[in-house]
Write a protein that holds these residues in place. Structure first.
Motif, PDB file in Angstrom:
ATOM      1  N   VAL A 103       7.740 -21.146 -15.884  1.00 25.89           N
ATOM      2  CA  VAL A 103       8.533 -20.983 -14.669  1.00 25.89           C
ATOM      3  C   VAL A 103       9.700 -21.961 -14.684  1.00 25.89           C
ATOM      4  O   VAL A 103       9.510 -23.161 -14.873  1.00 25.89           O
ATOM      5  CB  VAL A 103       7.679 -21.225 -13.405  1.00 25.89           C
ATOM      6  CG1 VAL A 103       8.544 -21.142 -12.146  1.00 25.89           C
ATOM      7  CG2 VAL A 103       6.532 -20.224 -13.325  1.00 25.89           C
ATOM      8  N   LEU A 104      10.894 -21.423 -14.502  1.00 20.29           N
ATOM      9  CA  LEU A 104      12.089 -22.246 -14.316  1.00 20.29           C
ATOM     10  C   LEU A 104      12.392 -22.236 -12.818  1.00 20.29           C
ATOM     11  O   LEU A 104      12.686 -21.188 -12.258  1.00 20.29           O
ATOM     12  CB  LEU A 104      13.261 -21.671 -15.126  1.00 20.29           C
ATOM     13  CG  LEU A 104      14.619 -22.372 -14.995  1.00 20.29           C
ATOM     14  CD1 LEU A 104      14.542 -23.824 -15.432  1.00 20.29           C
ATOM     15  CD2 LEU A 104      15.679 -21.630 -15.816  1.00 20.29           C
ATOM     16  N   LYS A 118      21.992 -37.949  -4.735  1.00 19.80           N
ATOM     17  CA  LYS A 118      21.785 -37.925  -6.186  1.00 19.80           C
ATOM     18  C   LYS A 118      20.943 -36.695  -6.555  1.00 19.80           C
ATOM     19  O   LYS A 118      19.835 -36.506  -6.046  1.00 19.80           O
ATOM     20  CB  LYS A 118      21.073 -39.191  -6.639  1.00 19.80           C
ATOM     21  CG  LYS A 118      21.834 -40.484  -6.328  1.00 19.80           C
ATOM     22  CD  LYS A 118      23.062 -40.619  -7.222  1.00 19.80           C
ATOM     23  CE  LYS A 118      23.735 -41.966  -7.062  1.00 19.80           C
ATOM     24  NZ  LYS A 118      24.407 -42.148  -5.773  1.00 19.80           N
ATOM     25  N   LYS A 119      21.485 -35.871  -7.455  1.00 15.21           N
ATOM     26  CA  LYS A 119      20.797 -34.623  -7.811  1.00 15.21           C
ATOM     27  C   LYS A 119      19.416 -34.876  -8.417  1.00 15.21           C
ATOM     28  O   LYS A 119      18.482 -34.113  -8.218  1.00 15.21           O
ATOM     29  CB  LYS A 119      21.661 -33.805  -8.772  1.00 15.21           C
ATOM     30  CG  LYS A 119      22.923 -33.255  -8.118  1.00 15.21           C
ATOM     31  CD  LYS A 119      23.732 -32.416  -9.098  1.00 15.21           C
ATOM     32  CE  LYS A 119      25.003 -31.885  -8.429  1.00 15.21           C
ATOM     33  NZ  LYS A 119      25.814 -31.091  -9.370  1.00 15.21           N
ATOM     34  N   GLU A 139      10.684 -26.546 -15.933  1.00 16.45           N
ATOM     35  CA  GLU A 139      11.862 -27.363 -15.655  1.00 16.45           C
ATOM     36  C   GLU A 139      12.355 -27.040 -14.245  1.00 16.45           C
ATOM     37  O   GLU A 139      12.173 -25.932 -13.742  1.00 16.45           O
ATOM     38  CB  GLU A 139      12.963 -27.093 -16.683  1.00 16.45           C
ATOM     39  CG  GLU A 139      14.120 -28.081 -16.611  1.00 16.45           C
ATOM     40  CD  GLU A 139      14.987 -28.089 -17.872  1.00 16.45           C
ATOM     41  OE1 GLU A 139      16.115 -28.584 -17.791  1.00 16.45           O
ATOM     42  OE2 GLU A 139      14.533 -27.593 -18.916  1.00 16.45           O
ATOM     43  N   VAL A 140      12.988 -28.033 -13.626  1.00 11.43           N
ATOM     44  CA  VAL A 140      13.595 -27.854 -12.303  1.00 11.43           C
ATOM     45  C   VAL A 140      15.083 -28.142 -12.440  1.00 11.43           C
ATOM     46  O   VAL A 140      15.477 -29.153 -13.024  1.00 11.43           O
ATOM     47  CB  VAL A 140      12.978 -28.812 -11.258  1.00 11.43           C
ATOM     48  CG1 VAL A 140      13.638 -28.612  -9.895  1.00 11.43           C
ATOM     49  CG2 VAL A 140      11.473 -28.603 -11.152  1.00 11.43           C
ATOM     50  N   THR A 141      15.908 -27.241 -11.916  1.00 11.82           N
ATOM     51  CA  THR A 141      17.353 -27.442 -12.021  1.00 11.82           C
ATOM     52  C   THR A 141      18.042 -27.021 -10.731  1.00 11.82           C
ATOM     53  O   THR A 141      17.463 -26.301  -9.914  1.00 11.82           O
ATOM     54  CB  THR A 141      17.930 -26.657 -13.225  1.00 11.82           C
ATOM     55  OG1 THR A 141      19.289 -27.038 -13.436  1.00 11.82           O
ATOM     56  CG2 THR A 141      17.866 -25.143 -12.991  1.00 11.82           C
ATOM     57  N   LEU A 157      20.226 -22.580 -19.996  1.00 13.14           N
ATOM     58  CA  LEU A 157      18.861 -23.026 -19.745  1.00 13.14           C
ATOM     59  C   LEU A 157      17.889 -21.850 -19.822  1.00 13.14           C
ATOM     60  O   LEU A 157      16.792 -21.962 -20.389  1.00 13.14           O
ATOM     61  CB  LEU A 157      18.804 -23.663 -18.352  1.00 13.14           C
ATOM     62  CG  LEU A 157      17.757 -24.745 -18.091  1.00 13.14           C
ATOM     63  CD1 LEU A 157      17.827 -25.852 -19.120  1.00 13.14           C
ATOM     64  CD2 LEU A 157      17.943 -25.323 -16.688  1.00 13.14           C
ATOM     65  N   ILE A 158      18.284 -20.710 -19.259  1.00 13.97           N
ATOM     66  CA  ILE A 158      17.454 -19.509 -19.335  1.00 13.97           C
ATOM     67  C   ILE A 158      17.256 -19.099 -20.794  1.00 13.97           C
ATOM     68  O   ILE A 158      16.143 -18.790 -21.227  1.00 13.97           O
ATOM     69  CB  ILE A 158      18.097 -18.350 -18.532  1.00 13.97           C
ATOM     70  CG1 ILE A 158      17.984 -18.631 -17.021  1.00 13.97           C
ATOM     71  CG2 ILE A 158      17.445 -17.006 -18.873  1.00 13.97           C
ATOM     72  CD1 ILE A 158      18.747 -17.649 -16.149  1.00 13.97           C
ATOM     73  N   GLU A 159      18.353 -19.109 -21.549  1.00 13.14           N
ATOM     74  CA  GLU A 159      18.275 -18.726 -22.961  1.00 13.14           C
ATOM     75  C   GLU A 159      17.346 -19.664 -23.731  1.00 13.14           C
ATOM     76  O   GLU A 159      16.557 -19.234 -24.580  1.00 13.14           O
ATOM     77  CB  GLU A 159      19.682 -18.740 -23.569  1.00 13.14           C
ATOM     78  CG  GLU A 159      19.762 -18.202 -24.989  1.00 13.14           C
ATOM     79  CD  GLU A 159      19.377 -16.735 -25.121  1.00 13.14           C
ATOM     80  OE1 GLU A 159      19.207 -16.288 -26.272  1.00 13.14           O
ATOM     81  OE2 GLU A 159      19.224 -16.041 -24.098  1.00 13.14           O
TER      82      GLU A 159
END
Length: 369
Positions: A103-104, A118-119, A139-141, A157-159
């Motif tokens: 899961v992204l 701050k991200k 991953e979390v974006t 990132l998906i790729e």
């Protein structure tokens, strides 16, 4: 009995009543389609002619069936959430349906966050909240459908994570999922031609399959209605007013104990006990905030809700839920988060209370700024 008319693009039964539902097409378009023999639902028509995907809502039962199918697939799951309404945009029980698929977790609408935030703190908080409900994202974006560079980074990132598999994009309504997919389609040419946009075969009742260059698909799924979203209780005008369109400008209110802030008529913040301090509100720049005495706040709300205190507007959606109170004892700099509305930063120790419509969360977190 009237014979069913089906969309030749996705096979769903055509209907002309529910604009938000699957199979909707305006009466005029249906009549024209029947003359030509090409009857499309509005969703397929806009996809076919404008490469534009529109979100549609489906029932919990339909969404459950869709999630069960995702668990059986070998795919990357891209879960889009609204960073401004993280609790309200989590899909209940998603972790039980994804199986072994990665899961992204994508926080959308990063463009509205104050630049001082701050991200890294936001993604860490999102990860912690996801873990609390059993979701273990690879991953979390953060991203924004408005930024080309953000979309390109997301595609890369998906790729990286899909590893030659299909990609399912899932999310509740109002998180900007379809806007994000439309942005991906529009910007895909610059990222290794990941997506071909000329044809959209395989469009089905419950999902839209966008072909990737390697023969796999980016699959857009309908949004589920989350009953605990603030957006669920608002009409379109009010939803536009409380949903920030640009970077939030924080406002500081110096409060003594015994004072209250009303966030329109949608929520309430009480300062019960503590030293005088400057509370910082992070909500839509268009939302009016009113300060009053805590001891008369309830009467003030009863008198002015829908008038001076709005949204919600009177009579737009019928009965607005009662506000429910949550009390917190704060020891350090803390954010009190009103799901779908924003947050109030409490700079020092004290006792506070947050009120929100019944079913909408008020939670505390360590301050992100």
């Amino acid at each position: 009995m009237t014979e069913e008319i089906r969309c030749i693009g996705c096979g769903t039964v055509i209907q002309t009543k529910d604009k938000e539902g699957i199979g909707y097409t305006p009466n005029s378009a249906l009549e024209k389609g029947l003359e030509t023999g090409d009857v499309y639902c509005q969703r397929c028509f806009r996809l076919r002619h404008y490469n534009d995907i529109q979100d549609v809502a489906i029932t919990d039962k339909e969404f459950l069936a869709l999630l069960n199918g995702i668990g059986d697939a070998d795919a990357l799951i891209v879960n889009v959430v609204d960073i401004f309404d993280f609790n309200g945009s989590l899909i209940p029980g998603l972790h039980r349906f994804v199986g072994s698929n990665p899961v992204l977790l994508v926080g959308n609408k990063v463009d509205i966050l104050p630049k001082s935030l701050k991200k890294g703190k936001m993604t860490q908080w999102m990860k912690e909240r996801a873990f609390e409900v059993g979701l273990r994202p690879t991953e979390v974006t953060l991203t924004s459908a408005k930024s080309k560079s953000d979309i390109e980074e997301l595609l890369e990132l998906i790729e990286e994570h899909r590893d030659g598999r299909d990609v399912y994009v899932v999310g509740v309504t109002n998180v900007g999922k379809s806007t994000l997919i439309n942005a991906i389609i529009n910007h895909s040419a610059g990222v290794k031609d990941l997506i071909t946009t000329s044809q959209f075969p395989g469009t089905t009742l419950d999902k839209i399959e966008i072909p990737l260059e390697d023969g796999h698909f980016l699959i857009d799924t309908p949004g589920i209605i989350h009953r605990h979203q603030m957006a669920h209780y608002l009409g379109k005008k009010d939803l536009m007013l409380v949903s920030p369109k640009k970077e939030i400008k924080p406002k500081v209110y110096q409060l003594n104990a015994g004072q209250t802030l009303f966030l329109g008529g949608l929520a309430r913040f009480d300062f019960i006990q503590g030293n005088k301090q400057g509370f910082i509100t992070y909500v839509s720049n268009d939302l009016m905030i009113h300060r009053t005495k805590l001891e008369t706040a309830t009467e003030f709300y009863e008198k002015h809700a829908g008038g001076l205190l709005q949204p919600p507007r009177k009579n737009e959606l019928g009965e607005f839920p009662e506000l429910v109170r949550f009390e917190f004892s704060v020891k350090e700099k803390t954010d009190l988060v009103f799901a779908g509305l924003g947050w109030v930063t409490i700079p020092d120790a004290g006792v506070v209370a947050g009120w929100a419509p019944k079913g909408v969360d008020v939670i505390q977190r360590k301050s992100l700024i």
